[in-house]
Design a protein around this motif. Structure first.
Motif, mmCIF file in Angstrom:
data_model
loop_
_atom_site.group_PDB
_atom_site.id
_atom_site.type_symbol
_atom_site.label_atom_id
_atom_site.label_comp_id
_atom_site.label_asym_id
_atom_site.label_seq_id
_atom_site.Cartn_x
_atom_site.Cartn_y
_atom_site.Cartn_z
ATOM 1 N N MET A 159 15.593 -6.284 21.036
ATOM 2 C CA MET A 159 15.644 -6.629 19.606
ATOM 3 C C MET A 159 15.472 -5.458 18.667
ATOM 4 O O MET A 159 14.632 -4.599 18.645
ATOM 5 N N GLU A 160 16.449 -5.402 17.617
ATOM 6 C CA GLU A 160 16.628 -4.258 16.671
ATOM 7 C C GLU A 160 15.506 -4.280 15.615
ATOM 8 O O GLU A 160 15.162 -5.380 14.995
ATOM 9 N N LYS A 161 14.834 -3.285 15.544
ATOM 10 C CA LYS A 161 13.748 -3.246 14.418
ATOM 11 C C LYS A 161 14.324 -3.189 13.048
ATOM 12 O O LYS A 161 15.152 -2.481 12.966
ATOM 13 N N GLN A 162 13.783 -3.859 12.230
ATOM 14 C CA GLN A 162 14.181 -3.988 10.866
ATOM 15 C C GLN A 162 13.123 -3.956 9.724
ATOM 16 O O GLN A 162 11.947 -4.566 9.882
ATOM 17 N N GLY A 163 13.307 -2.990 8.904
ATOM 18 C CA GLY A 163 12.602 -2.886 7.721
ATOM 19 C C GLY A 163 11.329 -1.940 7.643
ATOM 20 O O GLY A 163 10.724 -1.912 8.849
ATOM 21 N N LYS A 164 10.914 -1.661 6.492
ATOM 22 C CA LYS A 164 9.704 -0.801 6.496
ATOM 23 C C LYS A 164 8.557 -1.664 5.788
ATOM 24 O O LYS A 164 8.831 -2.121 4.622
ATOM 25 N N ILE A 165 7.432 -1.815 6.096
ATOM 26 C CA ILE A 165 6.369 -2.607 5.820
ATOM 27 C C ILE A 165 5.081 -1.721 5.224
ATOM 28 O O ILE A 165 4.560 -0.699 5.973
ATOM 29 N N PHE A 166 4.534 -2.090 4.316
ATOM 30 C CA PHE A 166 3.471 -1.294 3.580
ATOM 31 C C PHE A 166 2.107 -2.628 3.322
ATOM 32 O O PHE A 166 2.525 -3.420 2.848
ATOM 33 N N ILE A 167 0.892 -2.309 4.195
ATOM 34 C CA ILE A 167 0.162 -3.309 4.071
ATOM 35 C C ILE A 167 -1.155 -2.570 3.371
ATOM 36 O O ILE A 167 -1.565 -1.485 3.935
ATOM 37 N N VAL A 168 -1.533 -3.399 2.673
ATOM 38 C CA VAL A 168 -2.922 -3.076 1.825
ATOM 39 C C VAL A 168 -3.815 -4.031 1.875
ATOM 40 O O VAL A 168 -3.580 -5.481 1.398
ATOM 41 N N ASP A 169 -5.107 -3.660 2.353
ATOM 42 C CA ASP A 169 -6.052 -4.664 2.735
ATOM 43 C C ASP A 169 -7.323 -3.725 2.995
ATOM 44 O O ASP A 169 -7.419 -2.490 3.781
ATOM 45 N N ASP A 170 -8.744 -4.463 2.462
ATOM 46 C CA ASP A 170 -9.648 -3.475 2.608
ATOM 47 C C ASP A 170 -10.449 -3.762 3.835
ATOM 48 O O ASP A 170 -11.417 -2.946 4.120
ATOM 49 N N ASN A 171 -9.895 -4.226 4.776
ATOM 50 C CA ASN A 171 -10.326 -4.582 6.154
ATOM 51 C C ASN A 171 -9.758 -3.684 7.333
ATOM 52 O O ASN A 171 -8.529 -3.983 7.499
ATOM 53 N N GLU A 172 -10.268 -2.828 7.744
ATOM 54 C CA GLU A 172 -9.713 -1.844 8.621
ATOM 55 C C GLU A 172 -9.272 -2.543 9.897
ATOM 56 O O GLU A 172 -8.362 -2.268 10.652
ATOM 57 N N ASP A 173 -9.817 -3.329 10.415
ATOM 58 C CA ASP A 173 -9.693 -4.295 11.627
ATOM 59 C C ASP A 173 -8.366 -5.064 11.348
ATOM 60 O O ASP A 173 -7.487 -4.896 12.343
ATOM 61 N N VAL A 174 -8.401 -5.621 10.146
ATOM 62 C CA VAL A 174 -6.980 -6.400 9.597
ATOM 63 C C VAL A 174 -5.809 -5.418 9.930
ATOM 64 O O VAL A 174 -4.883 -5.767 10.330
ATOM 65 N N LEU A 175 -5.964 -4.010 9.417
ATOM 66 C CA LEU A 175 -4.835 -3.145 9.292
ATOM 67 C C LEU A 175 -4.514 -2.685 10.599
ATOM 68 O O LEU A 175 -3.467 -2.805 10.939
ATOM 69 N N PHE A 176 -5.487 -2.691 11.538
ATOM 70 C CA PHE A 176 -5.287 -2.136 12.988
ATOM 71 C C PHE A 176 -4.376 -3.175 13.775
ATOM 72 O O PHE A 176 -3.614 -2.861 14.385
ATOM 73 N N ALA A 177 -4.820 -4.300 13.440
ATOM 74 C CA ALA A 177 -4.440 -5.598 14.116
ATOM 75 C C ALA A 177 -2.939 -5.771 13.774
ATOM 76 O O ALA A 177 -1.831 -5.953 14.676
ATOM 77 N N LEU A 178 -2.597 -5.577 12.493
ATOM 78 C CA LEU A 178 -1.320 -5.983 11.917
ATOM 79 C C LEU A 178 -0.322 -4.777 12.438
ATOM 80 O O LEU A 178 0.799 -5.111 12.784
ATOM 81 N N ASN A 179 -1.086 -3.634 12.471
ATOM 82 C CA ASN A 179 -0.180 -2.386 12.844
ATOM 83 C C ASN A 179 -0.043 -2.510 14.325
ATOM 84 O O ASN A 179 1.577 -2.295 14.691
ATOM 85 N N LEU A 180 -0.666 -3.063 15.119
ATOM 86 C CA LEU A 180 -0.394 -3.148 16.674
ATOM 87 C C LEU A 180 0.612 -4.339 16.751
ATOM 88 O O LEU A 180 1.457 -4.220 17.573
ATOM 89 N N LEU A 181 0.421 -5.419 15.843
ATOM 90 C CA LEU A 181 1.288 -6.499 15.926
ATOM 91 C C LEU A 181 2.790 -6.134 15.617
ATOM 92 O O LEU A 181 3.836 -6.748 16.366
#
Length: 455
Positions: free
Chosen positions: A1-23
């Motif tokens: 599957m071709e990767k598409q797009g650049k995503i910027f995530i802003v959240d005060d919860n580092e666990d949420v950021l880590f989980a989204l980055n991994l996903l």
């Protein structure tokens, strides 16, 4: 599957950021994260994300979402086309409606469902790409249209120019191909732009090609475009001028310079209403209104076999002849005064106008370079003049060789007078007052002489 797009995530919860980055890592090109809303502007200008995932609450125990709305307002000020997806653990219908109205693209509740999140992100990336394409297209049309958002300024009160203006108005509701004939410097380009402005294609692209400056070896790629790899330097595909002009107007200036082989290819494109890029395997439909111009005697070229008669029939549904400046009478002074005002303002010179003697000098001159030569003469005079009025000495006009004829050898005063009156009337476009001024006599004296000579 071709990767598409650049995503910027802003959240005060580092666990949420880590989980989204991994996903998201397997599905998108790049991911950047931040816990600080104050860093939003930095990431938007340096990372240029396609989609922003934005938490709605950053303060402990906050559930109003106001912080998210404040950040959204900041984002849209930086980039009104930004695609923002709100995230919150305190989702409700009222908040979702408010978010959309404020400019957010969608609303993602926490905890998220993986498939739904990926589908929402994919749609958001496509939306961003669509917005960019629309913006690029608008910029392209704007660039192609250029100065033509305003009515092209055409100046002239002589009968010959009023005839030209009348023809342009008569063609305002048609899509007919036009051939503009006239000497260099008469304003054929301006007439072409006026035809486009007063036409149903006013808002569509206006694309020009100066065939006098395009080498024959480049004409086909310029007109029809090419695919990547079509020739040595074709590192990427490029649309040709005819393809870009589709839906609008294509202006081919100096079409008399086109070689017979290129004439044949142009004729085929016009007849079939389709073109093929160099190296392409399929044809593209085109819809252009063609306006052509030349300073050549195109019918003589047809007789000599250097211009195809069938192509001439295709491009000259209507012909417009632009008269040379020497046949436009008082238009010479109208144009001179227009250019004087323009260049006096440009160069910050306090020049009031032209002296009577200066006007007479301009009226007597033949203007082989037509309006373009007059414009340059006025600009040069404005720059160099040290007086409040332009005088004859301010105009350094090129002396014209005398035209010899049998009549030039006569010493018969009546014949010489008749010739002078005819020439003055022609230069003044039939205006008796202007002709009399050129001859240095009164209007009534000229009328008497014309009656006496049977003119």
């Amino acid at each position: 599957m071709e990767k598409q797009g650049k995503i910027f995530i802003v959240d005060d919860n580092e666990d949420v950021l880590f989980a989204l980055n991994l996903l998201l890592e397997p599905y998108v090109e790049k991911v950047k994260v931040s816990t600080q809303p104050s860093r939003i502007e930095h990431f938007m200008t340096t990372f240029e994300p396609d989609v922003i995932l934005l938490d709605m609450n950053f303060s402990r125990d906050a559930i109003s979402g106001q912080e998210g709305f404040d950040c959204l307002e900041q984002i849209l000020k930086i980039d009104p086309e930004a695609v923002v997806l709100f995230m919150t653990a305190y989702a409700d219908t009222e908040k979702a409606v408010r978010a959309i109205k404020a400019g957010a693209t969608d609303f993602i509740p926490k905890p998220w469902e993986k498939e739904k999140l990926l589908a929402t992100l994919s749609s958001a990336v496509k939306l961003r790409q669509s917005r960019r394409e629309i913006k690029n297209l608008q910029a392209k049309v704007e660039a192609l249209s250029g100065q033509d958002k305003d009515v092209p300024l055409m100046i002239g009160q002589s009968k010959v120019m009023q005839d030209v203006f009348r023809t342009i108005r008569q063609l305002s509701e048609t899509d007919a191909n036009i051939l503009i004939l006239g000497e260099n410097g008469t304003g054929k380009d301006l007439v072409a732009r006026s035809l486009r402005f007063f036409s149903p294609r006013q808002q569509a692209p206006f694309v020009t090609i100066d065939l006098g400056s395009v080498p024959e070896s480049l004409f086909e790629s310029e007109l029809f475009g090419y695919e990547k790899g079509a020739f040595t330097d074709a590192r990427k595909a490029k649309a040709g001028r005819m393809e870009v002009a589709s839906g609008g107007t294509l202006f081919l200036d100096e079409i008399g310079n086109l070689s017979l082989s290129m004439q044949s290819k142009l004729l085929t494109a016009i007849e079939k209403r389709q073109i093929s890029r160099l190296g392409a395997t399929r044809a593209l439909p085109i819809n252009v209104r063609l306006i052509c111009a030349t300073n050549a005697d195109i019918r003589q070229m047809v007789d000599e076999g250097t211009f195809r008669q069938d192509l001439l029939y295709r491009i000259n549904t209507i012909e417009i002849h632009i008269p040379p400046l020497r046949e436009r009478g008082e238009d010479i002074i109208l144009l001179a005064e227009h250019f004087l005002q323009k260049y006096a303002h440009k160069y910050k010179k306090e020049i009031q106008g032209l002296t009577r003697e200066a006007k007479q000098k301009l009226m007597r001159y033949e203007w082989p370079g037509n309006v373009r030569e007059l414009q340059h003469a006025i600009e040069r005079a404005v720059i160099l003049s040290q007086f409040a009025w332009l005088r004859p000495d301010d105009f350094m006009l090129t002396p014209q060789p005398e035209k010899k004829s049998a009549l030039d050898e006569t010493l018969n005063l009546e014949e010489l007078e008749q010739k002078a009156i005819k020439r003055a009337l022609k230069k003044a476009a039939g205006n008796v007052s202007s002709a009399a001024e050129m001859l240095g006599i009164t209007r009534y004296a000229l009328y008497r002489k014309m009656e006496k000579l049977g003119l």
